[in-house]
Scaffold this motif. Structure first.
Motif, PDB file in Angstrom:
ATOM      1  N   ASP A   1      35.570 -33.896 -31.459  1.00  0.00           N
ATOM      2  CA  ASP A   1      34.358 -33.208 -31.489  1.00  0.00           C
ATOM      3  C   ASP A   1      33.202 -33.578 -30.598  1.00  0.00           C
ATOM      4  OD1 ASP A   1      35.076 -31.556 -34.007  1.00  0.00           O
ATOM      5  OD2 ASP A   1      34.982 -33.271 -35.024  1.00  0.00           O
ATOM      6  N   LEU A   2      33.126 -35.000 -30.342  1.00  0.00           N
ATOM      7  CA  LEU A   2      32.289 -35.380 -29.213  1.00  0.00           C
ATOM      8  C   LEU A   2      33.040 -36.445 -28.314  1.00  0.00           C
ATOM      9  CD1 LEU A   2      29.244 -35.854 -28.090  1.00  0.00           C
ATOM     10  CD2 LEU A   2      28.943 -37.523 -29.906  1.00  0.00           C
ATOM     11  N   VAL A   3      32.914 -36.453 -27.228  1.00  0.00           N
ATOM     12  CA  VAL A   3      33.791 -37.436 -26.206  1.00  0.00           C
ATOM     13  C   VAL A   3      32.373 -38.044 -25.350  1.00  0.00           C
ATOM     14  CG1 VAL A   3      35.091 -37.894 -24.387  1.00  0.00           C
ATOM     15  CG2 VAL A   3      35.846 -36.172 -26.264  1.00  0.00           C
ATOM     16  N   VAL A   4      32.213 -39.399 -25.580  1.00  0.00           N
ATOM     17  CA  VAL A   4      31.174 -39.892 -24.551  1.00  0.00           C
ATOM     18  C   VAL A   4      32.066 -40.978 -23.712  1.00  0.00           C
ATOM     19  CG1 VAL A   4      29.613 -39.973 -26.288  1.00  0.00           C
ATOM     20  CG2 VAL A   4      30.877 -41.784 -26.387  1.00  0.00           C
ATOM     21  N   GLU A   5      31.684 -41.267 -22.475  1.00  0.00           N
ATOM     22  CA  GLU A   5      31.882 -42.107 -21.292  1.00  0.00           C
ATOM     23  C   GLU A   5      31.128 -42.991 -21.137  1.00  0.00           C
ATOM     24  OE1 GLU A   5      34.438 -41.504 -17.135  1.00  0.00           O
ATOM     25  OE2 GLU A   5      32.891 -40.033 -17.976  1.00  0.00           O
TER      26      GLU A   5
ATOM     27  N   ALA B   1      34.981 -38.851 -39.208  1.00  0.00           N
ATOM     28  CA  ALA B   1      36.112 -39.328 -40.092  1.00  0.00           C
ATOM     29  C   ALA B   1      37.244 -39.957 -39.377  1.00  0.00           C
ATOM     30  CB  ALA B   1      36.695 -37.772 -40.338  1.00  0.00           C
ATOM     31  N   ALA B   2      37.107 -40.252 -37.875  1.00  0.00           N
ATOM     32  CA  ALA B   2      38.081 -40.820 -37.176  1.00  0.00           C
ATOM     33  C   ALA B   2      37.214 -40.991 -35.804  1.00  0.00           C
ATOM     34  CB  ALA B   2      39.381 -40.078 -36.899  1.00  0.00           C
ATOM     35  N   MET B   3      37.804 -42.221 -35.148  1.00  0.00           N
ATOM     36  CA  MET B   3      37.228 -42.639 -33.854  1.00  0.00           C
ATOM     37  C   MET B   3      38.580 -42.915 -33.008  1.00  0.00           C
ATOM     38  SD  MET B   3      33.969 -44.604 -34.294  1.00  0.00           S
ATOM     39  CE  MET B   3      33.562 -44.741 -32.459  1.00  0.00           C
ATOM     40  N   ASP B   4      38.567 -42.466 -31.805  1.00  0.00           N
ATOM     41  CA  ASP B   4      39.636 -42.747 -31.035  1.00  0.00           C
ATOM     42  C   ASP B   4      39.019 -43.351 -29.654  1.00  0.00           C
ATOM     43  OD1 ASP B   4      42.171 -43.569 -29.963  1.00  0.00           O
ATOM     44  OD2 ASP B   4      42.934 -41.533 -29.715  1.00  0.00           O
TER      45      ASP B   4
ATOM     46  N   ARG C   1      28.770 -42.579 -42.229  1.00  0.00           N
ATOM     47  CA  ARG C   1      27.633 -41.960 -41.682  1.00  0.00           C
ATOM     48  C   ARG C   1      27.053 -42.540 -40.287  1.00  0.00           C
ATOM     49  NH1 ARG C   1      21.931 -43.466 -42.533  1.00  0.00           N
ATOM     50  NH2 ARG C   1      20.542 -41.431 -42.285  1.00  0.00           N
ATOM     51  N   LEU C   2      26.813 -41.543 -39.333  1.00  0.00           N
ATOM     52  CA  LEU C   2      26.255 -41.773 -38.112  1.00  0.00           C
ATOM     53  C   LEU C   2      24.620 -41.166 -38.214  1.00  0.00           C
ATOM     54  CD1 LEU C   2      26.713 -42.682 -35.387  1.00  0.00           C
ATOM     55  CD2 LEU C   2      27.931 -40.933 -34.641  1.00  0.00           C
TER      56      LEU C   2
ATOM     57  N   GLY D   1      36.347 -40.940 -28.600  1.00  0.00           N
ATOM     58  CA  GLY D   1      36.211 -39.681 -29.134  1.00  0.00           C
ATOM     59  C   GLY D   1      35.970 -39.803 -30.478  1.00  0.00           C
ATOM     60  N   PHE D   2      34.977 -39.033 -31.077  1.00  0.00           N
ATOM     61  CA  PHE D   2      34.473 -38.884 -32.269  1.00  0.00           C
ATOM     62  C   PHE D   2      35.007 -37.813 -33.096  1.00  0.00           C
ATOM     63  CE2 PHE D   2      31.342 -41.584 -30.234  1.00  0.00           C
ATOM     64  CZ  PHE D   2      30.624 -42.393 -31.280  1.00  0.00           C
ATOM     65  N   TYR D   3      35.606 -37.803 -34.261  1.00  0.00           N
ATOM     66  CA  TYR D   3      35.952 -36.658 -34.958  1.00  0.00           C
ATOM     67  C   TYR D   3      35.120 -36.597 -36.151  1.00  0.00           C
ATOM     68  CZ  TYR D   3      40.185 -37.000 -32.103  1.00  0.00           C
ATOM     69  OH  TYR D   3      40.985 -37.003 -31.181  1.00  0.00           O
TER      70      TYR D   3
END
Length: 451
Positions: free
Chosen positions: A132-136, A167-170, A235-236, A262-264
């Protein structure tokens, strides 16, 4: 009966012979095993060194596949069967291992391609699908070819205008070999990325993440991404910065690391708060981890009694190269003893979190027991020191640490504060006991924290 018995025996032998004469084929038996257990990592863009997405891919590496599956080195699944089943278990059944061996013995026939399942397709380079969100990272961090391990905190703004629930991070490191592990933190003030620095490299040094006070988990070599069980999330807060706390280990050549994270996000807030019960606390920092050279079985134990009922969602472990056996059990109030995690052959290269197939109910009064074993002998093939030397607690790869963490939610959300307070009490009691036994320990703690 005299006529029927020979007929039954003859039929049984004929059936058995037909079974043995039936050749195992890739299309019918082997492809489902490979696609289900191997292809998610063995594909372009992932960490595995070669793809396993076709008959041609698999036959090229068939001998290796046969060896590493027979020894259970692959798929990488370290826990032994426990009292409760794990979700997404990658342990092959013995029947599957036998099928692979029979296929190799038969000459690796392909069989009818029409019988093969379709090779798995992945929506993106991310194992869990498009985030849902990708940061670099704002810029690459350059790791020199040699020297001590490096601890670097790199903050970046997320730009969130509302609270989110993770819900998940990668993570996708650009230079996997140099990244030992990372920890994720959130700074709810959203200002840490503005911290001034005179250094050319991004971020700031040390093992403290500045004002980033919300722990979000982490990534380690060998770990696989997972979604939290349905209905659970972290929570974020809106406006938060992300701080990635890196542990870099020089590889002998210059490396540049510029990760993607990556954030889910969950669609709605959870009803209960997820927490971590770590034993021993602080990765055994307060537990006297001091392993003599040559010690084959150095053991640390910890016990903790739950002050409230909890539902366990998953479990994870951590140690360095000398880790050997890691175990957590739960002694229930009715006298039953359940195994939550048992790893008999710890491997520093394969660290993961293991979610239970269903939430595990642990009543108030359940005693959790952990035992951690290290092997500092010359017989340990993972020992980085030759000859072995004394090893104490520390963050360097050649130092040691260790713990098992139970991820759980209170059975009743109203009990969260009591659980949080009691786990802090357990940690503080261990710390005070160690401080009293070793007055110099406080100075060592200050040194570790960079104060």
């Amino acid at each position: 009966m005299r006529i029927l018995l020979p007929l039954l025996i003859s039929t049984a032998l004929t059936t058995q012979g037909a079974s043995l004469d039936t050749k195992v084929t890739f299309s019918k038996e082997i492809a489902p095993i490979i696609y289900r257990n191997c292809s998610s990592c063995h594909r372009p863009g992932e960490g595995a060194p070669f793809p396993l997405l076709s008959y041609q891919n698999v036959t090229k590496k068939a001998k290796t596949i046969g060896e590493v599956t027979a020894s259970r080195q692959m798929p990488p699944w370290k826990p032994e069967p426990a009292s409760y089943s794990y979700r997404d278990e990658r342990r092959l059944a013995q029947r599957e291992i036998d099928l692979i061996q029979a296929w190799l013995k038969d000459g690796m026939p392909e069989g009818n391609p029409a019988e093969a399942p379709e090779a798995p397709k992945f929506a993106s380079g991310w194992q869990l699908g498009e985030p849902d969100l990708v940061v670099e990272l704002p810029s690459a961090f350059h790791v020199p070819p040699g020297g001590p391990d490096i601890y670097r905190n790199i903050p970046l703004p997320l730009g969130l205008t509302e609270d989110k629930w993770i819900a998940a991070m990668d993570m996708r490191p650009s230079s996997r070999a140099v990244v030992h592990h990372v920890l994720y933190f959130a700074d709810p003030t959203g200002r840490i990325h503005q911290r001034p620095s005179q250094e050319a490299e991004p971020g700031f040094s040390g093992m403290r993440a500045g004002g980033a006070s919300i722990a979000l988990g982490g990534w380690a070599v060998g770990a696989q991404p997972h979604f939290f069980p349905e209905g659970l999330a972290l929570r974020l807060p809106k406006g938060s910065d992300l701080v990635i706390q890196y542990h870099f280990h020089p590889t002998g050549k210059p490396e540049a690391e510029k990760s993607l994270v990556g954030f889910y996000f969950a669609k709605k807030p959870p009803q209960r708060t997820l927490t971590r019960i770590q034993m021993p606390p602080a990765y055994s920092l307060f537990s006297g981890l001091d392993i003599p050279a040559g010690e084959k079985d150095f053991v640390i134990r910890d016990s903790y009694t739950l002050p409230v009922a909890v539902d366990a969602a998953g479990i994870g472990a951590h140690a360095h190269y000398l880790g050997k056996k890691l175990k957590m059990t739960a002694s229930l109030p009715d006298g039953q003893v359940k195994t939550l995690l048992l790893i008999n052959d710890w491997d520093f290269a394969w660290q993961d979190r293991y979610f239970f197939r269903d939430l595990v109910a642990l009543p108030k009064g359940t005693r959790l027991d952990v035992e951690l074993h290290w092997d500092n002998s010359a017989e340990n093939p993972h020992n980085p020191s030759n000859p072995p030397g004394r090893v104490t607690w520390g963050e360097e790869s050649r130092d040691e640490m260790g713990s098992i963490s139970l991820m759980a939610v209170p059975h009743e959300e109203s009990d969260f504060a009591a659980l949080h307070e009691d786990t802090n009490r357990h940690r503080n009691e261990l710390a005070r006991t160690r401080m009293r036994a070793d007055p110099a320990f406080a100075r060592k703690i200050a040194q570790f924290l960079g104060e």
